[in-house]
Design a protein around this motif. Structure first.
Motif, PDB file in Angstrom:
ATOM      1  N   ARG A 137     -18.558   5.467 -12.676  1.00  0.00           N
ATOM      2  CA  ARG A 137     -19.935   5.030 -12.921  1.00  0.00           C
ATOM      3  C   ARG A 137     -20.943   6.135 -12.622  1.00  0.00           C
ATOM      4  O   ARG A 137     -22.085   6.072 -13.038  1.00  0.00           O
ATOM      5  CB  ARG A 137     -20.250   3.803 -12.084  1.00  0.00           C
ATOM      6  N   LEU A 186      -9.240   3.088  -2.829  1.00  0.00           N
ATOM      7  CA  LEU A 186      -8.900   3.648  -4.143  1.00  0.00           C
ATOM      8  C   LEU A 186      -9.748   3.007  -5.241  1.00  0.00           C
ATOM      9  O   LEU A 186     -10.276   3.699  -6.113  1.00  0.00           O
ATOM     10  CB  LEU A 186      -7.411   3.445  -4.432  1.00  0.00           C
ATOM     11  N   GLN A 218       0.828  -1.210   0.000  1.00  0.00           N
ATOM     12  CA  GLN A 218       0.000   0.000   0.000  1.00  0.00           C
ATOM     13  C   GLN A 218       0.854   1.247   0.000  1.00  0.00           C
ATOM     14  O   GLN A 218       0.525   2.235  -0.654  1.00  0.00           O
ATOM     15  CB  GLN A 218      -0.936  -0.023   1.203  1.00  0.00           C
ATOM     16  N   MET A 270      -6.797  -4.937   1.976  1.00  0.00           N
ATOM     17  CA  MET A 270      -5.997  -3.746   2.265  1.00  0.00           C
ATOM     18  C   MET A 270      -6.872  -2.504   2.128  1.00  0.00           C
ATOM     19  O   MET A 270      -7.435  -2.257   1.063  1.00  0.00           O
ATOM     20  CB  MET A 270      -4.831  -3.676   1.290  1.00  0.00           C
ATOM     21  N   PRO A 271      -7.016  -1.732   3.213  1.00  0.00           N
ATOM     22  CA  PRO A 271      -7.982  -0.621   3.190  1.00  0.00           C
ATOM     23  C   PRO A 271      -7.685   0.428   2.127  1.00  0.00           C
ATOM     24  O   PRO A 271      -8.611   0.918   1.476  1.00  0.00           O
ATOM     25  CB  PRO A 271      -7.886  -0.038   4.600  1.00  0.00           C
ATOM     26  N   ILE A 272      -6.412   0.766   1.943  1.00  0.00           N
ATOM     27  CA  ILE A 272      -6.103   1.836   0.982  1.00  0.00           C
ATOM     28  C   ILE A 272      -6.430   1.375  -0.430  1.00  0.00           C
ATOM     29  O   ILE A 272      -7.035   2.101  -1.222  1.00  0.00           O
ATOM     30  CB  ILE A 272      -4.629   2.256   1.102  1.00  0.00           C
ATOM     31  N   VAL A 273      -6.044   0.129  -0.740  1.00  0.00           N
ATOM     32  CA  VAL A 273      -6.320  -0.406  -2.075  1.00  0.00           C
ATOM     33  C   VAL A 273      -7.818  -0.440  -2.316  1.00  0.00           C
ATOM     34  O   VAL A 273      -8.307  -0.039  -3.373  1.00  0.00           O
ATOM     35  CB  VAL A 273      -5.716  -1.827  -2.194  1.00  0.00           C
ATOM     36  N   TYR A 333     -16.962  -0.334 -15.382  1.00  0.00           N
ATOM     37  CA  TYR A 333     -18.128  -1.205 -15.501  1.00  0.00           C
ATOM     38  C   TYR A 333     -17.720  -2.672 -15.490  1.00  0.00           C
ATOM     39  O   TYR A 333     -18.380  -3.521 -14.905  1.00  0.00           O
ATOM     40  CB  TYR A 333     -18.919  -0.859 -16.768  1.00  0.00           C
ATOM     41  N   GLU A 378     -16.738   4.006  -8.511  1.00  0.00           N
ATOM     42  CA  GLU A 378     -17.975   4.757  -8.294  1.00  0.00           C
ATOM     43  C   GLU A 378     -17.918   6.116  -8.969  1.00  0.00           C
ATOM     44  O   GLU A 378     -18.930   6.619  -9.439  1.00  0.00           O
ATOM     45  CB  GLU A 378     -18.257   4.897  -6.799  1.00  0.00           C
ATOM     46  N   PHE A 379     -16.725   6.703  -9.021  1.00  0.00           N
ATOM     47  CA  PHE A 379     -16.596   7.990  -9.703  1.00  0.00           C
ATOM     48  C   PHE A 379     -16.944   7.842 -11.182  1.00  0.00           C
ATOM     49  O   PHE A 379     -17.780   8.580 -11.715  1.00  0.00           O
ATOM     50  CB  PHE A 379     -15.168   8.517  -9.542  1.00  0.00           C
ATOM     51  N   LEU A 390     -22.187  13.583 -10.532  1.00  0.00           N
ATOM     52  CA  LEU A 390     -21.928  12.730  -9.367  1.00  0.00           C
ATOM     53  C   LEU A 390     -22.951  13.010  -8.282  1.00  0.00           C
ATOM     54  O   LEU A 390     -23.485  12.081  -7.671  1.00  0.00           O
ATOM     55  CB  LEU A 390     -20.529  12.982  -8.827  1.00  0.00           C
TER      56      LEU A 390
END
Lengths: 418, 493
Positions: free
Chosen positions: B328, B319, A51, B313-316, B370, B325-326, A396
């Motif tokens: 989409r 991101l 990370q 892994m939280p960061i992965v 997608y 989501e951005f 958004l």
């Protein structure tokens, strides 16, 4: 009580045993052999390393992008900022829901575009939902021809790009229509021409607030009646025709309000002045084409969702309802639809979202939505980064808003499980 | 006996003859009664829809055949009052709809690409055709290269620096060969020197940023030479270190090295093809190039994003979720505008690249988000026992994903991948808004042609092009249904 006492004693003994009291034998507890895990194979350290590397790479990329952008903007003698929104726009927009002239600023122009996006999306969503439900139910019809025609509709409209449909409808609407001077005239108040459909514009005079207030009152009253009828039905089993009562209220009360005020409503008729119309409300051909294309195309997806939803309700439910003596229409309304909605709503939500996003195709035929007006502003000011980020921000937020609403609705419709 | 028999009621001892069903319940009549005229409402619906359908079919036939013009050289053929389809326009324009403005004498190159694509794609789609692995490799690696070479004309004139950088990267990758072959612990132990040399090369490369760019070529500067030498030594030592037991890793690396260099050399080589710039491309060619590039690029990126979204892994995870989501949440058209007007600002001054390539980047960014959701759906459909079983066998994350989970997950998501491809194929029409000429774009341009400006050219053009899109999309959706049925066998009850 002796029973409870002995139970407590027993409990104590067990606890003692667990804690090792009163055990005669001592067990030599060997330290557990922890296999030596090398630092390389420790998943935690690996994850942290990976990370950290990812973050460093991304930060480096972000730094590069920002640095490049700054130097590029300097080279092109441009600056970054939203101050340009206050400058005079200097272009006209063919459909404005709020007052706008070419002397208004860029910010107002974008706002006008945003409102046009909301308008077309909202109206198309309603139309698409109606068509979609009808076609979806038609596909399940026992009548062979009806279900085949519904299938035909879905397969034809879904397998051709939306943009092509928009062009088709636009050209189909524009081509056969006469120009403004020879407009099709209905009662001298409706005109149909290449300039679009001109309809009389309602002008509300003094006192029309009474009618508006009556309308609001009618909605409130309908909600109250629905609540009351529900609680009465739960208590006594008696039903009340809520739908008809609400309809009567919503139509009757505002009419009464206007009557009290002495009908302060006048109509401004469109009239031909030279080559164009003045007065009245114009429904643009671009608007009609986009509205038709969006609702007809999106309806195919809604129809499929509705069909899947109705099929997901097992046949036993319908049969059980019939066995209880519930009529066909009541079965559909009270048994099948509520259960089908659970399956229908999630795809419906994403279909609404994609319709809202697809309304941006308006730019191709010149309907002034957010993207089209933004594109004009972009061409005039060259503020690429600002405009594109504004677009993305607005869409958004619209997406987020729609999904929040639909999630709320979905959680209300969800099966309550124990 | 006689008394009892006379007392018994009549008992039938042979089966009653089977009567035929009433004539109005079988055959055509029965079917019609049951499915078309079962009630008054149904009959009304049938009559209404039936006449509507007949009217529709008649209108289409009337437009396409009865009132149509068939021959002619220009608009005069289609000027008649109440004209139907203007087929001469389609004959005249069809080459343009397929090839765009591609030079006429060079169109064989596009045709060759079409033929090669079809020859590779058709066996790929047939479940019974053999050599699937080779087929996939040819389709995903050789075919794109061939297309790139043929459509552009090759002869890219890579400079020396690109060769040096690519070779350096591949040499650097050699240092990882022992790690891949023997695991990290033993790999490091075996290859201390090689890794140290590779590390030194990276340090020198980073230092070269401090000294500023050094021109390469006639006055060969020290730094690049040093880097390449260090990397070469590191690679040789690493390969030597993994000689016993790491042969498969070595050959894998060698194949990649050879393949990439061969591809670069091929693209660099002057085959004598006339270069055709991308603004000359158009029509169906561009539609297919954009959609196929989109799908090929989005599959690996989508898989990585989907795995990232399900990562521990939280960061992965954050991101991946943000990216998916951005993308989409915004319309494709804004992503295309971003890649066409913002991307040039993000890159170092002087880098100027092709409009089509910018659109391709936008489409790939969009469709990978997608695709990630499609793959995630597949991953979620795999029971947890599969993951746990793989972990219990001691497989690493990479082995678990590549050998156990992804093959099943991708198989489950094939219908959705095809569905994604259909919507991508339809979405490629949006590139006309940023000024590229795909099939729809070239049609729109052609409709302004004064040679063919008649009232019936727009309907004819839209009708034909819509039919072309429809055939592609409908074919794909049928294929997806077919695969779904074929893959469903295991779960059918």
């Amino acid at each position: 009580m002796p029973g409870s006492f002995s139970f407590l004693q027993e409990q104590d003994r067990i606890t003692g045993l667990i804690q090792g009291k009163g055990m005669s034998m001592t067990v030599a507890i060997e330290p557990r052999v922890v296999p030596k895990v090398s630092v390389w194979n420790d998943p935690k350290i690996r994850a942290m390393f990976f990370q950290a590397a990812l973050v460093i790479v991304l930060l480096f990329l972000a730094y590069e992008i920002v640095a490049n952008t700054i130097s590029n903007l300097q080279r092109l003698n441009k600056d970054f900022g939203f101050a340009f929104l206050k400058r005079t726009a200097g272009f006209d927009i063919i459909q404005t829901l709020v007052p706008y002239t070419s002397a208004s600023n860029f910010g107002t122009a974008l706002y006008v575009g945003f409102l046009n996006t909301v308008l077309i999306s909202f109206l198309s969503i309603i139309a698409a939902t109606i068509i979609g439900f009808v076609v979806g139910l038609m596909r399940l019809s026992k009548n062979w021809l009806a279900s085949r025609i519904a299938t035909l509709y879905i397969e034809i409209f879904r397998n051709v790009p939306l943009l092509l449909w928009i062009f088709v409808f636009y050209s189909a609407i524009r081509q056969p229509l006469p120009d403004a001077r020879n407009a099709l005239n209905l009662f001298d108040s409706f005109f149909l021409s290449k300039k679009g459909l001109m309809v009389p514009k309602p002008l509300f005079g003094d006192g029309s607030w009474i009618g508006m207030a009556a309308f609001v009152l009618a909605i409130v009253a309908s909600i109250v009646i629905a609540r009351w009828s529900k609680s009465r039905q739960e208590a006594t089993g008696q039903t009340f025709p809520v739908f008809w009562a609400s309809l009567a209220l919503i139509i009757g009360l505002p009419l009464l309000g206007f009557a009290v005020a002495g009908f302060p409503l006048t109509w401004e008729l469109p009239a031909l002045k030279g080559f164009n119309f003045s007065g009245g409300l114009a429904v643009l051909p671009e608007f009609i084409a986009l509205f038709l294309a969006l609702s007809i195309y999106t309806a195919t997806y809604i129809a499929e969702a509705v069909r899947a939803g109705v099929l997901s309700v097992s046949h036993g439910q319908t049969e059980a309802a019939h066995a209880l003596g519930i009529g066909t229409s009541s079965t559909l309304r009270l048994v099948v639809v509520p259960q089908a909605m659970r399956v229908v709503i999630p795809p419906l939500a994403s279909t609404y979202l994609s319709l809202t996003k697809n309304s941006s195709l308006a730019v191709a035929i010149g309907y002034p939505d957010l993207v089209a007006t933004g594109g004009t502003v972009l061409n005039q000011t060259g503020k690429a980064i600002e405009i594109v980020s504004l677009w993305m921000l607005v869409y958004l937020s619209l997406s987020l808003l729609t999904s929040l609403l639909m999630n709320w609705f979905n959680s209300r419709m969800k099966l309550v499980e124990r | 006996m006689t008394a009892s028999s006379s007392n018994t009621a009549y008992v039938r001892d042979d089966e009653a003859p089977k009567l035929p069903p009433p004539p109005n319940m079988v055959g055509v009549q029965g079917w019609v009664l049951k499915n078309l005229f079962s009630s008054i409402g149904s009959s009304i619906v049938t009559v209404l829809f039936g006449s509507f359908l007949l009217w529709m079919i008649w209108s289409v036939l009337d437009f396409a055949f009865l009132r149509a013009a068939w021959t002619g050289a220009n608009r005069d053929a289609c000027l008649a009052e109440n004209m139907g389809a203007c087929w001469p326009m389609v004959t005249a324009k069809l080459p343009q709809w397929i090839y765009g403005f591609y030079p006429i004498d060079q169109r064989w190159r596009v045709n060759l690409c079409f033929v090669a694509g079809a020859a590779l794609l058709i066996p790929m789609l047939m479940p019974s055709a053999p050599y699937k692995l080779w087929n996939i490799l040819l389709l995903l690696i050789v075919f794109p290269l061939l297309t790139l070479l043929l459509l552009t004309g090759g002869n890219f004139n890579f400079n020396l620096l690109s060769y040096v950088s690519v070779i350096s990267l591949l040499l650097l990758a050699a240092a990882a060969v022992p790690l891949a072959a023997f695991g990290i612990e033993e790999g490091i132990a075996r290859n201390r020197l090689g890794l140290a040399l590779a590390g030194a090369a990276i340090v020198v490369w980073l230092l070269s940023f401090l000294t500023g760019p050094v021109p390469l070529g006639s006055s060969m500067s020290m730094m690049p030479m040093l880097i390449v030498l260090l990397l070469l030594a590191s690679a040789v030592i690493s390969i030597m270190a993994s000689r016993d037991g790491g042969n498969s890793a070595i050959s894998g690396w060698a194949i990649v090295l050879g393949g990439i260099l061969l591809a670069m050399l091929l693209l660099d080589f002057d085959f004598g093809l006339i270069p055709v710039e991308t603004p000359q491309w158009g029509g169906l060619t561009v539609t297919l190039v954009v959609s196929i590039t989109g799908i090929v690029a989005s599959l690996p990126i989508g898989i990585v994003l989907a795995l990232g979204r399900r990562s521990q892994m939280p960061i992965v995870r954050m991101l991946s979720v943000t990216y998916i989501e951005f993308i989409r949440g915004v319309p494709l058209i804004t992503v295309l505008f971003m890649s066409s007007v913002m991307l040039p600002l993000f890159l170092p001054p002087g880098t100027n690249f092709d409009k089509l390539l910018r659109a391709l980047i936008g489409v790939a960014m969009f469709s990978s988000a997608y695709m990630a959701e499609v793959v995630r759906g597949g991953l979620q459909a795999i029971p947890k026992g599969q993951y746990e079983g793989a972990m219990a066998l001691g497989l690493s994350y990479g082995q678990m994903m590549s050998k156990i989970v992804l093959p099943q997950a991708l198989k489950v998501s094939i219908p959705n991948i095809v569905g994604n491809f259909i919507s991508l194929f339809k979405d490629t029409t949006l590139i006309l808004i940023i000024g590229l000429f795909d099939l729809l774009g070239i049609l729109q341009t052609g409709l302004r042609d004064a040679n063919w400006a008649t009232a019936s050219s727009a309907p004819t053009g839209y009708f034909t092009v819509a039919l072309m899109y429809w055939v592609f999309c409908f074919g794909m959706s049928r294929y997806s249904i077919y695969t779904e049925r074929r893959l469903n066998t295991g779960h059918r009850r």
